[in-house]
Design an enzyme around this catalytic site. Structure first.
Site, PDB file in Angstrom:
ATOM      1  CE1 TYR A 195      -3.182   3.045   0.851  1.00 51.65           C
ATOM      2  CE2 TYR A 195      -1.927   3.265   2.885  1.00 51.65           C
ATOM      3  CZ  TYR A 195      -2.856   3.756   1.991  1.00 51.65           C
ATOM      4  OH  TYR A 195      -3.464   4.963   2.229  1.00 51.65           O
ATOM      5  CG  ASN A 224      -3.234   5.612  11.762  1.00 56.31           C
ATOM      6  OD1 ASN A 224      -2.094   5.759  11.337  1.00 56.31           O
ATOM      7  ND2 ASN A 224      -3.781   4.428  11.950  1.00 56.31           N
ATOM      8  NE  ARG A 263       0.194   2.980  13.263  1.00 53.49           N
ATOM      9  CZ  ARG A 263       1.338   2.312  13.465  1.00 53.49           C
ATOM     10  NH1 ARG A 263       2.311   2.843  14.178  1.00 53.49           N
ATOM     11  NH2 ARG A 263       1.509   1.113  12.950  1.00 53.49           N
TER      12      ARG A 263
END
Ligand SMILES: NC(=O)c1ccc[n+]([C@@H]2O[C@H](COP(=O)([O-])OP(=O)(O)OC[C@H]3O[C@@H](n4cnc5c(N)ncnc54)[C@H](O)[C@@H]3O)[C@@H](O)[C@H]2O)c1
Length: 365
Positions: A195, A224, A263
Site C-alpha cells: 500500500y 491515521n 500512532r
C-alpha cells in the site's frame, strides 16, 4: 488549540472541483466544505463493496455534489466524465487502502492506486482538460519506519524495514534509538507495505506529470484518520472503530506487539478541513504536507480511552504483529500550519467520544 493567525482568505466559489473516491470516508466529510467553495463539485466513485454496504449514494454526501458512479481504472469512464466536466481542481482520493491486505492483494492495490492515477492523467490530457491543481491524499505509509535518533550520539538514521525475522523474534523497537516525528523535509520515504509503495508511486507519477504541464501538484501525507463516517464494514482499515465495536460488545481490546505502538490519530473533521484548504491555498509548494494531530499516542492509550467510554474490561497485550505495520508514526505539522494556515483542533479524547457517540447513534437507528 487556538485558531492560526495565518489562515489564507477564503477566495469563495471558484469553478469546478472533481473528487475521485468522493463518496468515501474523507470525500464525504469534505463534501460540504467543497460545495461552499466551488460552483460545481463532481464525485467519481465506484462505491466499492468493501467500503459501501450498499451501492447507494451516502446519506451524508452534500446534496450539491453530483455523484458519478465509475471506476478510475476504466478509460471509458474518464472519457464519458470529461465530455461533461472541465475540472479546475481535482482532489484524488480514490484508492485501495488496506495496509495488511495489500501484501496479499498487491495487484489490486497497484491497479487502483497507480494505474487509476495514470488513467486519470492520460484522460485529462486526452480531453485537453488540464486542471490548475491536483490535490493528492497520500499517506504516512510512504515513510515506512521513518527516521530514528541514536541515543548515543543524537544522529538521525533510517532503520529500514522490520523484517519477518526481526518480528518473529519479538523485537519491536530498534535498539539504542528513539523515533522522531515524520516530516517530508527530513524523513526519507521507504515504504514497508505494498500500500505504502503504491501511495509513493502515486506521488511520483503525479508530480512528474503535473510539473510537465503547468499543473500544481499538492500532496498531503495523512496520518491515521478516524471518526464519524468511517466504513464500519471494511475489516482492513479503521482500528479505532474496530476497538469501539469490541468494547461496546463488552470485550477486552487485543493489543498487537507490546501495546506501545505509537500512532498519530487525527480526527476526520481536521483532515477534511486541511484537504479543503489545500484546494485553494495560495502556493503551497511541491514539498508534501504532513497532516496529523501532531501528537504520538500509544495504541494502548487509545484502547484504554475507548474501553473506559464503554465500561469494557481493560485491553490486553497479545504479542501478535502484522506485516506491513510500522512501529511508530506521527507527524510534524509545522509545515502544514505554514503553507495551509491549518492547525489540528481536536484532542484524542474529544475524537474518541465523537466516534463512539456516532457508532452508538447508528446502531440505535
Ligand atoms: N483514512 C485514513 O486513515 C487515510 C490515511 C492516509 C491516507 N488516506 C488516503 O485518503 C484517501 C481516501 O481514504 P478514505 O479513508 O476516505 O478511504 P475510503 O475507502 O473510505 O474511500 C475511498 C473511496 O474510493 C472509492 N474507490 C475505491 N476504488 C475505486 C476505484 N477503482 N474507482 C473509483 N472509486 C474507487 C471507494 O468506493 C471509496 O468510496 C485514499 O487515497 C487513502 O489512501 C487515508
Amino acid at each position: 488549540m487556538s485558531e492560526p493567525d495565518v489562515r489564507p482568505a477564503d477566495p469563495g466559489p471558484d469553478g469546478t472541483c472533481l473528487v475521485t473516491g468522493g463518496a468515501g470516508f474523507i470525500g464525504t466529510a469534505m463534501s460540504a466544505g467543497l460545495s461552499a467553495r466551488f460552483d460545481r463539485v463532481v464525485a467519481l466513485d465506484n462505491l466499492h463493496p468493501q467500503i459501501h454496504a450498499t451501492p447507494e449514494r451516502p446519506a451524508d454526501l452534500d446534496p450539491a455534489v453530483q455523484l458519478v458512479v465509475g471506476d478510475v481504472t476504466d478509460p471509458a469512464v474518464w472519457d464519458a466524465l470529461l465530455d461533461d466536466v472541465r475540472p479546475d481542481v481535482v482532489v484524488h482520493l480514490a484508492a485501495e487502502t488496506g495496509t495488511g491486505q495489500s501484501l496479499a492483494e498487491s495487484t489490486r492495490h497497484a491497479m487502483t492506486n497507480v494505474v487509476g492515477t495514470t488513467q486519470m492523467l492520460d484522460a485529462l490530457l486526452r480531453h485537453s482538460a488540464l486542471p490548475r491543481r491536483i490535490v493528492l491524499s497520500s499517506s504516512r505509509a510512504v515513510y515506512g519506519e521513518g527516521a530514528w535518533r541514536r541515543t548515543a550520539d543524537g544522529g538521525l538514521f533510517h532503520p529500514g524495514q522490520r523484517t519477518a525475522e526481526i518480528l518473529e523474534r519479538g523485537q519491536w523497537d530498534f535498539p539504542g534509538a528513539e523515533p522522531v516525528a515524520m516530516a517530508a523535509a527530513t524523513t526519507a520515504p521507504a515504504p514497508v507495505s505494498v500500500y505504502g509503495a503504491t501511495k509513493l508511486a502515486q506521488e511520483s507519477v503525479l508530480s512528474a506529470w503535473a510539473l510537465s504541464f503547468h499543473v500544481e501538484p499538492v500532496i498531503l501525507r495523512l496520518q491515521n484518520v478516524y471518526g464519524p463516517g468511517q466504513s464500519l464494514i471494511n475489516p482492513y482499515t479503521g482500528i479505532m472503530s474496530l476497538f469501539c465495536r469490541l468494547a461496546k460488545a463488552g470485550e477486552s481490546i487485543p493489543l498487537y506487539e507490546d501495546g506501545q505502538v505509537r500512532r498519530d490519530f487525527v480526527l476526520i473533521d481536521d483532515v477534511a478541513r486541511a484537504l479543503v484548504a489545500a484546494t485553494t491555498a495560495g502556493s503551497p509548494g511541491t514539498v508534501p504536507i504532513d497532516i496529523g494531530a501532531g501528537e504520538d499516542q500509544t495504541i494502548a492509550r487509545a484502547a484504554e480511552l475507548i474501553a473506559a467510554y464503554y465500561g469494557a474490561p481493560a485491553p490486553h497485550v497479545t504479542g501478535q504483529y502484522r506485516q506491513g505495520d510500522v512501529r511508530h508514526a506521527w507527524a510534524d505539522v509545522g509545515h502544514a500550519e505554514r503553507v495551509l494556515g491549518w492547525t489540528p483542533e481536536y484532542s484524542l479524547e474529544q475524537g474518541v467520544h465523537r466516534l463512539a457517540r456516532w457508532i452508538d447513534g447508528r446502531e440505535k437507528g
